[in-house]
Structures are given as C-alpha cells and as structure tokens.
Design an enzyme around this catalytic site. Structure first.
Site, PDB file in Angstrom:
ATOM      1  NE  ARG A 195      -2.328  -1.399   3.289  1.00 43.44           N
ATOM      2  CZ  ARG A 195      -2.693  -2.551   2.631  1.00 43.44           C
ATOM      3  NH1 ARG A 195      -3.749  -2.891   2.161  1.00 43.44           N
ATOM      4  NH2 ARG A 195      -1.957  -3.538   3.343  1.00 43.44           N
ATOM      5  CB  THR A 196       3.478   2.618   2.316  1.00 45.24           C
ATOM      6  OG1 THR A 196       2.350   2.198   3.578  1.00 45.24           O
ATOM      7  CG2 THR A 196       3.691   3.995   2.671  1.00 45.24           C
TER       8      THR A 196
ATOM      9  CE  LYS B 185      25.229  -7.424  -5.878  1.00 45.23           C
ATOM     10  NZ  LYS B 185      25.828  -6.646  -6.760  1.00 45.23           N
TER      11      LYS B 185
ATOM     12  NE  ARG C 161       7.119   1.431   5.759  1.00 41.07           N
ATOM     13  CZ  ARG C 161       5.899   0.849   5.519  1.00 41.07           C
ATOM     14  NH1 ARG C 161       5.999  -0.870   5.390  1.00 41.07           N
ATOM     15  NH2 ARG C 161       4.852   1.126   5.362  1.00 41.07           N
TER      16      ARG C 161
ATOM     17  CG  HIS D  81       3.240   4.557   8.760  1.00 43.32           C
ATOM     18  ND1 HIS D  81       3.458   5.364   7.591  1.00 43.32           N
ATOM     19  CD2 HIS D  81       2.653   3.395   8.050  1.00 43.32           C
ATOM     20  CE1 HIS D  81       3.225   4.787   6.510  1.00 43.32           C
ATOM     21  NE2 HIS D  81       2.905   3.628   6.585  1.00 43.32           N
TER      22      HIS D  81
END
Lengths: 202, 337
Positions: free
Chosen positions: B83-84, B111, B133, B161
C-alpha cells in the site's frame, strides 16, 4: 486554510498609488462593453461558458455572467486554480496555497471565455490553458481581462480587454472589487524609490 | 490574480506575503517529514487542506498535474510494503515526478551495503526527495541528518508512520468534520505500532480524545504521557466511540509471551458486529492494513457499512501528493534544516 476568509487587501510594502485607472462607473462600463463584445462574437449563448482564474478573475466572471444573461439564464461559470500548473514554483519561495478548481459543467465542444483581472506576462493564462485542457477539449477558448498592462513574455493576447494601459515592469496593477471589500476600482501602484533594493539607479 | 512583477532576486517569505496579498504563506513544514510529533494543529490542518485539493486531481478524468515535472522521487523501502509504496509512487506520478523504487531484496543491501551507503549513493544521483521505509526506529531521522534532499518517513520500526497518520486524520475529517472532542478508540498491538504513535500525536493536536486498548503485554503507560486513555478491555474503549481503529496483530507474535493464541486474541480484542453496537450509531471503522480477517476484525465488520478502510487507501494518495508538493515544490529560499 485562510481562503474562505476575506482576503487582505492592504497595499504591498514599498508601493504607493500612482493613479486610478478605473473608477466604479468606468469599471462597470468596461465590463458592459466586454459583455457586449462577447455576445456579438458568440451568437449562440448556450454554447458559451465563463471560467474565472482564481483569484482575480472569479468575481469578474460572475459579473460578466449576469451581464450575459439571456431571458434570466446566465451562462455557466467555473473557477480554475493554476497553482499546480505554475512554471515558477521553484522560484516563488514557500508553497503557494492550492485553491480548488470548480468546473461543474462539461467544457467539451463549447466556447470557454477565460476571465482574469490583469493580464501581464501571460504566464498565468498559459497555466490556466493547460489546466483547462486537462478537463476536456473546448471548441474554442477566448480571453477576457479587465486591464491589459502589457509586458507579455509569451505569445498570448486578450480577445476582450476593458482597458489597455501602458505600465512599467516595476509597477503593479490592483483591481479592488466590492466582492472582496474593495471599492470597485483599478489602481496603478509604483515602487517607492527608497524601497528599491540596492538603491535607485534609473 | 495579479501577476507579480519580476524582482531582481528571489523574494523573502515576508516580501512575498506582502507582495502577492495573501497568496503565499510561510513554509508549512520543515525540510523533512520524519513524524507528526511536535507538529502544530495549524501545520497538520494545512497539510490536510492541501490534500483535499489533491483529492480533486485524483477524481478528474486526467489524473495528473505538471507540478513536479522534472523532479525525481526515490522510494527506498527496506521492508515489505504494498500500500504505502504504491501510494507514494502513484502520488509522485500524479504530480508528474519521476519515481524509482529501491527495495531490500534484490538490492545492494543483500550484498552487505549499509543503509547510509545506499542512501548516499542514491543521493549522488540527485533525487529531489527520498521516501524511506525501514524496520529500525529512527532510521529516517538518521538519514535526514546525512543527506541533502528532503526525507519523508514512510514508516520506521515502531517509531512513526506520519503519512498514515495524516491519511487517517483526513479520512476522519472527511466523514465526521471537526475532530475536536471526538472519541477515537485504537485497539491492538500498541507496543510495536508506529501507526498508533503518529495517530496519537495527530489526534491530540486536532483535539480528539484518544482511547487505546490492547493486551497488557502490548501496552505501555508511556502513551498516557501524551494524553491517551488506556484500557485493558475493549468494551470501555469502544463504548460511544466516533471512530474505531483496529491495528494488525502480527501473526508471528502468536505463541510468544505477548499473545497466547490468535483465537484467544480474537475473543478478547477482535471487532465483531456485536461489539460495533457499543459505539456511536454512525461510528466509522478504520484499519491501516494489511488486515487479518477473523483475528482483529471480523469480515462482516471489515466489509460492512461502517467501514472506511478503502477510503483510507484512496485518501492516502491525496495526502502523499500534498506532502510531496509541500516538501519538493518550493523555492530555494525555503528553510533548509
């Protein structure tokens, strides 16, 4: 947001009133002349809509609509806000307030008369045209302004102008309508010499 | 609108206020958006007002404006998100920005590259904003100190958030008008939830009453210091509520010391149609997603007439457009820092 409240109409700092361009009676007459020109160039009244450019054109579009009424029926009136279409967002400092665009009718196939108070560089009209075309494909777009003050930076000209006035680039033209607490006048403001940054070297 | 005379230098904010007669205001937000903590009522309401206009854009036949043409927005997502991430990406595209997505798996992270190195490398490509995020609380604040461009927190650990908080506030206002004095109940895993923190700051700033409820193992008295009322049982929390927001209960917590079983959680804290009856008759039911149907929320409630869960998703795009507009489309004299 403060858009609902009465806008401040104080004199910009560093400017003084040079002269009145239009008094209340002249402003009325100018709008009347614009309306009759719009009528004669667009003989089908039901194929015309007026869209005012926020903020200066909104009240003028409403006034023109009243003057254009046929048997009590006014042409539809909309509002276009150009903020999201401006080409100078990187240059104007803090974010301009985004107003609403309200076009509660189809513009497809009709003639739209864009209305603004002052025509200067033409950049506002360019932005308004781009915004308008995102809502449909009108048969034609015409431009009506109360004051054309010259100094165009784009190839844009008015179809109807209440007043054409030569100004200096450093001047400002303000239209103070009764709907916004003004006295229905147009005034020319000039910079006070002392306020010119970096001193006066004319 | 009167067009502005060209001035020899960019106007200061004070000058443009005087000049354009009320058209401009001081910058609404700082350089970054890391959380809602500390934002004023005026700032939050300002973002929500811009979002309202942005929602208009999403409802037009041509859902795109040229505002951020030539700008690049990087979405750096070090944690799973549907969603975000898609919401930020759609928001950027509706403003005509170019977007690129960098994920955790399939990127240099696997890596062994550090978050900072990844961010510095991305910044060397001159983006105009980085949307981050991350699973660690504070990761966005850390990056914001290291990079030059605006950083937007898209969820960091159990911290904040903010865009979710704003879209929740937007959805509540859209349905209920002013939030002043409304009772908002938030139920679930409060301890690990960044959504609850952003909502708490935002709701308190807008004058709502916040009631929090969850298992004793997933609740913290810390919330009371921000003006929340805490409840161990769901009934008093949602009784007479104007808004009920259910939080996702993470399945992996089942069987740990926090929750004995999902079935037991559902019995004590799940939102059933019968429990909805305790709230106001016109209550709205919210959930930030992803939902566990049959655990924290019953399918009848999630799909029922009170649910605004999909409105939240729609509004998320508008709120993120507003944030990108406010942080990216502004002049060079906007304060940097």
């Amino acid at each position: 947001m403060t858009t609902k409240t009465a806008p401040r109409r104080r004199l910009p700092r560093g400017y003084r009133i040079a002269r009145n361009l239009l008094g209340p009676a002249e402003l009325d007459a100018a709008l009347g002349a614009m309306a009759s020109e719009i009528r004669s160039r667009n003989p089908e009244p039901d194929q015309v809509a007026l869209i005012g450019i926020r903020r200066g054109g909104v009240h003028l579009a409403n006034r023109l609509a009243k003057l254009l009424a046929v048997a009590g029926r006014e042409p539809p009136v909309g509002i276009v806000d150009i903020t999201l279409y401006r080409d100078d967002l990187d240059r104007v400092g803090p974010n301009p307030i985004v107003g609403s665009t309200e076009i509660p009718f189809e513009i497809e196939g009709i003639t739209v008369v864009l209305v603004d108070d002052v025509l200067y560089t033409g950049r506002t009209v360019r932005a308004a045209l781009d915004a308008l075309l995102d809502y449909g494909r009108p048969r034609g777009v015409q431009l009506a302004v109360l004051v054309d003050r010259g100094h165009r930076e784009l190839p844009i000209q008015p179809d109807y102008a209440g007043l054409r006035e030569a100004t200096r680039p450093t001047d400002q033209v303000e239209v103070l309508l009764a709907e916004e607490g003004g006295d229905d006048t147009a005034v020319l403001l000039e910079r006070e010499v002392a306020a010119t940054p970096g001193g006066a070297h004319a | 609108m009167p067009e502005r005379a060209t001035s020899p230098r960019p106007p200061t904010s004070q000058e443009s206020l005087d000049f354009a007669i009320g058209e401009h205001h001081a910058p609404l937000l700082g350089k970054h958006l890391l959380g809602l903590e500390g934002l004023s009522r005026e700032q939050i309401q300002g973002v929500l007002d811009v979002a309202r206009r942005m929602k208009d854009v999403s409802e037009r036949p041509v859902k795109k404006v040229p505002t951020l043409r030539g700008k690049t927005v990087v979405c750096l997502f070090h944690e799973a998100s549907t969603r975000t991430r898609s919401s930020f990406e759609i928001a950027a595209k509706r403003l005509s920005a170019d977007t690129i997505n960098v994920g955790g798996s399939g990127s240099s992270t696997t890596k062994g590259e550090t978050l900072l190195d990844t961010a510095l490398n991305l910044e060397a490509m001159r983006p105009d904003a980085i949307v981050v995020r991350h699973s660690e609380s504070g990761a966005c604040n850390f990056l914001a100190r290291q990079v030059e461009c605006p950083v937007i927190n898209a969820g960091d650990g159990a911290h904040e958030h903010p865009s979710q908080g704003l879209l929740d506030l937007f959805t509540m206002q859209e349905r209920l008008g002013s939030l002043e004095g409304l009772k908002v109940a938030i139920v679930g895993d409060l301890l690990h939830s960044r959504v609850v923190r952003s909502n708490l700051y935002g709701l308190r700033a807008l004058g709502a009453e916040v009631h929090l409820c969850g298992p004793g193992t997933l609740i913290s008295p810390w919330f009371e210091s921000y003006g929340a009322r805490l409840h161990r049982r769901i009934e008093p929390a949602i009784e007479g509520a104007d808004v009920i927001m259910m939080l996702r209960i993470q399945r992996e917590r089942q069987g740990t010391s926090t929750i004995p079983s999902l079935r037991e959680y559902e019995r004590f804290f799940g939102l059933s149609p019968a429990r909805v009856g305790l709230a106001k008759p016109d209550v709205i039911i919210m959930h930030p997603g992803p939902m566990n149907r049959g655990v924290e929320i019953s399918p009848e409630v999630a799909d029922g007439p009170y649910s605004v869960i999909l409105d939240q998703v729609t509004n998320g795009v508008a709120v993120r457009m507003a944030l990108l507009y406010l942080l990216v489309a502004r002049g060079s004299d906007a304060p940097r820092g």
